[in-house]
Scaffold this motif. Structure first.
Motif, mmCIF file in Angstrom:
data_model
loop_
_atom_site.group_PDB
_atom_site.id
_atom_site.type_symbol
_atom_site.label_atom_id
_atom_site.label_comp_id
_atom_site.label_asym_id
_atom_site.label_seq_id
_atom_site.Cartn_x
_atom_site.Cartn_y
_atom_site.Cartn_z
ATOM 1 N N ASN A 258 28.139 66.125 15.181
ATOM 2 C CA ASN A 258 28.820 66.406 16.448
ATOM 3 C C ASN A 258 28.579 67.857 16.848
ATOM 4 O O ASN A 258 28.535 68.736 16.004
ATOM 5 N N ARG A 259 28.391 68.083 18.120
ATOM 6 C CA ARG A 259 28.294 69.431 18.699
ATOM 7 C C ARG A 259 27.099 70.227 18.187
ATOM 8 O O ARG A 259 27.078 71.453 18.285
ATOM 9 N N PHE A 260 26.080 69.541 17.644
ATOM 10 C CA PHE A 260 24.922 70.298 17.167
ATOM 11 C C PHE A 260 24.092 70.844 18.321
ATOM 12 O O PHE A 260 23.633 71.990 18.276
ATOM 13 N N ARG A 274 19.266 76.768 10.178
ATOM 14 C CA ARG A 274 20.112 77.147 9.041
ATOM 15 C C ARG A 274 21.311 76.213 8.920
ATOM 16 O O ARG A 274 21.719 75.844 7.807
ATOM 17 N N LEU A 275 21.861 75.812 10.059
ATOM 18 C CA LEU A 275 22.986 74.878 10.036
ATOM 19 C C LEU A 275 22.561 73.543 9.428
ATOM 20 O O LEU A 275 23.278 72.959 8.607
ATOM 21 N N LEU A 276 21.380 73.061 9.803
ATOM 22 C CA LEU A 276 20.883 71.798 9.241
ATOM 23 C C LEU A 276 20.681 71.912 7.731
ATOM 24 O O LEU A 276 20.961 70.968 6.981
ATOM 25 N N GLY A 297 15.415 63.199 11.466
ATOM 26 C CA GLY A 297 14.912 63.976 12.595
ATOM 27 C C GLY A 297 16.068 64.550 13.391
ATOM 28 O O GLY A 297 17.134 63.933 13.498
ATOM 29 N N GLY A 298 15.863 65.730 13.990
ATOM 30 C CA GLY A 298 16.924 66.355 14.779
ATOM 31 C C GLY A 298 18.161 66.579 13.928
ATOM 32 O O GLY A 298 18.104 67.167 12.850
ATOM 33 N N VAL A 336 31.445 78.064 12.717
ATOM 34 C CA VAL A 336 31.022 76.922 13.529
ATOM 35 C C VAL A 336 31.534 75.640 12.896
ATOM 36 O O VAL A 336 31.358 75.413 11.703
ATOM 37 N N ASP A 337 32.204 74.809 13.709
ATOM 38 C CA ASP A 337 32.663 73.500 13.256
ATOM 39 C C ASP A 337 31.660 72.445 13.710
ATOM 40 O O ASP A 337 31.244 72.436 14.868
ATOM 41 N N VAL A 338 31.313 71.551 12.808
ATOM 42 C CA VAL A 338 30.304 70.544 13.133
ATOM 43 C C VAL A 338 30.939 69.153 13.181
ATOM 44 O O VAL A 338 31.179 68.606 14.245
#
Length: 651
Positions: A258-260, A274-276, A297-298, A336-338
């Motif tokens: 969510n929210r990526f 980096r988040l991934l 992917g993505g 950051v909240d994901v």
């Protein structure tokens, strides 16, 4: 004695002959090894040179794509130069591949050259067009051509990687024969052959490492190191065969973050990558060692759960995944909240093969995302609804990408002076088949599927661009934009708003963001944080349709808002319905006691205008002033109204 000398001489000669033969064999082996390595190095050099040329083509295509994106976003002539420069940049590499590549490279380069020529032509037409609309159309055509071009390039790069891997394996077989020859030479001359064996052993390890690296890259995601789709499919098929033998069901998760997208767009691809990577680490830590975590992917991940037995066990694992991703991620001091949406499918309960298992997990994931369930287990009844929903999602996503959404503006007037003091931005969809659609036809779908965030960004960007246009024409017109609940729960939303204001050169004071009560009450702590940061930017905040939802005076008292909007259901009926009138008076008193400005919607006639003025309302909006108008008609209406105000003043 003579016989002994003769015998010794014969022995020496035999020894020398044997040594000579051994040295000759060793020299021959060394020569053979050298030639083989030289040939392998030459061939690998050729393969690498061709691969590098293909890499240059891919890089040139990426540069052109980024240049086009920057040009489309900015719309300024100065940004057209990088596009013009990037167009055709790969022609030299493609020509080299046609002239020096192998037969497969020549064929691929011919096909890619045709696609690239079309793409370059569209780029040149885009920057050459003096009409912004035509330029955007050409840019859209270029993006469509780019999809086919990228697919062709991806196929070529994959084939080159497989060709290199196959050659390395062939080289390994050839070196096995060299090792056999080294063993024979070792019998003749132990010391020399031993040295040669060390050299060959080192060479063998290098080739094996290269082959292992190539195989790993073919089966794993380069960014996160997780399994890729190919390896996931292989392991799923293996798990299915094992399940058929043992009878133990297996599960598959499809996970969408969510929210990526807003995080990636706002903070940049480096932060997104980096988040991934952090998400990949958390997913790996949340499951068993026998489970397979893959990146498809993505921001889409998958988890294969062998021997999960029941859906209840799968849901337990899904809850662990949610907990792992619920904790905020720290990116250089920015929290950051994901969060994620998880679709669960089981074999053999839901699916008959690996392809169907992945498809059903995908359907369940979209159900979880649409209904905001967090986790959804596949059920057969989801298929039909999923197909229809995907059509709506696809149409709406296309509408955002191709600019089918249009903005209308409804004026607001100051009750004390009667002068226009702003306009609310209302979104419409100019559907190619259904005509002009109101927000009630597509906003709910956008909120269900997560498209409300890119839709809000689209409206915000285009509204601020129009605001800048009016500013250049001499009209500093404040605007109000409606904001979805998901935006208030996105900690990066204030940065997105700030970036839009800066991009269009407008101060924060011209922008009012209208939010609903339900959006605040859904997650008041997160909403308060986001709203506080928006207010610190200088953006005005308005509670929309107050009194129609789950109203809470406690929340209203603590929210950092500037104004309250009274819903049209009260103002329209206030003269004929005593309860609506009483509610309107109460809301006015409440807002003024909280030092909030009050905007009344749905003012359809002058009588309602007068009553609201007598009650002390600050601002009105409705058909008494004007219906929502496209930007050009709004400008005409505004000019006529200002002219009439000047005439009245003169009289």
């Amino acid at each position: 004695m003579l016989s002994n000398w003769v015998e010794a001489r014969t022995t020496v000669q035999a020894t020398v002959a044997s040594l000579t033969a051994g040295l000759a064999a060793l020299a021959g082996l060394a020569l053979w090894t050298s030639l083989s390595m030289q040939h392998a190095a030459t061939h690998l050099h050729g393969l690498n040179e061709i691969s590098d040329r293909w890499g240059v083509v891919v890089q040139n295509v990426d540069v052109a794509d980024h240049a086009l994106t920057d040009y489309v976003r900015s719309g300024t002539p100065v940004m057209s130069q990088p596009v013009a420069t990037a167009a055709g940049a790969a022609d030299e590499s493609l020509r080299w591949l046609r002239e020096h590549g192998g037969p497969a490279d020549v064929r691929a380069a011919t096909i890619v050259s045709d696609l690239y020529g079309d793409y370059s032509g569209l780029l040149r037409e885009t920057v050459a067009s003096g009409d912004r609309t035509v330029a955007l159309q050409k840019a859209d055509q270029a993006e469509l051509t780019l999809v086919s071009l990228r697919k062709q390039l991806s196929t070529v790069v994959q084939l080159k990687r497989l060709e290199t891997t196959e050659y390395l394996r062939t080289a390994e077989l050839r070196n096995s024969n060299l090792r056999l020859a080294a063993l024979i030479a070792f019998i003749v001359d132990l010391g020399l052959v031993g040295l040669c064996g060390v050299v060959l052993l080192g060479h063998r390890r290098k080739i094996l490492r290269q082959a292992a690296k190539s195989e790993h890259e073919a089966m794993h995601d380069a960014l996160t190191g997780l399994a890729n789709r190919t390896l996931l499919t292989q392991r799923t098929q293996q798990a299915i065969r094992h399940s058929n033998q043992t009878g133990d069901p297996l599960g598959l998760f499809l996970i969408d973050l969510n929210r990526f997208k807003p995080i990636n767009d706002t903070l940049g691809h480096a932060f997104g990558d980096r988040l991934l990577q952090l998400v990949a680490n958390r997913l790996t830590g949340a499951v068993r060692e026998v489970d397979t975590v893959a990146r498809l992917g993505g921001d889409e991940f998958a988890v294969l759960l062998p021997s999960v037995n029941t859906s209840a066990n799968a849901l337990i694992v899904a809850e662990r995944v949610h907990r792992a991703l619920a904790e905020a991620v720290d990116l250089d001091g920015l929290s950051v909240d994901v969060g994620c949406s998880i679709g669960v499918a089981l074999y053999p309960t839901d699916s008959g093969d690996a392809h169907e298992l992945l498809k059903h997990a995908d359907i369940a994931m979209y159900t979880a995302k649409r209904a905001r369930l967090g986790t959804s287990v596949y059920e057969p009844g989801l298929d039909e609804h999923h197909a229809a929903q995907l059509t709506v999602i696809s149409d709406l996503r296309r509408a955002i990408d191709q600019g089918e959404l249009v903005l209308h503006y409804q004026p607001k007037a100051d009750l004390r002076t009667g002068q226009v003091c702003g306009a609310e931005v209302l979104c419409r969809w100019q559907h190619p088949r259904l005509g002009l659609l109101g927000p009630d036809r597509f906003i709910p779908a956008a909120e269900e599927t997560g498209l409300i965030e890119p839709l809000t960004q689209y409206v915000l960007d285009h509204a601020l661009a129009q605001c800048h246009t009016w500013h250049l024409a001499g009209w500093d017109m404040p605007i109000s934009v409606n904001v979805g609940a998901q935006c208030l729960h996105d900690m990066t939303f204030p940065e997105q708003v700030a970036a839009s204001l800066q991009r269009h050169g407008r101060p924060a004071s011209v922008l009012t963001l209208e939010i609903t009560e339900s959006a605040i009450i859904a997650d008041p702590h997160r909403a308060t944080d986001v709203l506080t940061r928006l207010r610190e930017l200088g953006v005005r905040l308005s509670i929309d349709d107050f009194g129609t939802g789950y109203s809470s005076i406690a929340y209203l008292r603590t929210m950092p808002v500037h104004e309250m909007k009274i819903d049209r259901s009260f103002t329209t009926n206030m003269r004929s319905d005593s309860s609506s009138g009483a509610i309107t008076r109460s809301l006015l008193g409440l807002a003024h006691n909280l030092e909030l400005e009050v905007v009344a919607e749905g003012v359809e006639d002058e009588e309602t205008w007068s009553v609201l003025a007598a009650l002390g309302c600050d601002i009105v909006q409705g058909y008494c002033l004007s219906k929502p108008l496209p930007a050009d008609q709004f400008a005409t209406w505004l000019a006529d109204r200002k002219l009439s105000e000047l005439v009245v003043t003169a009289d």
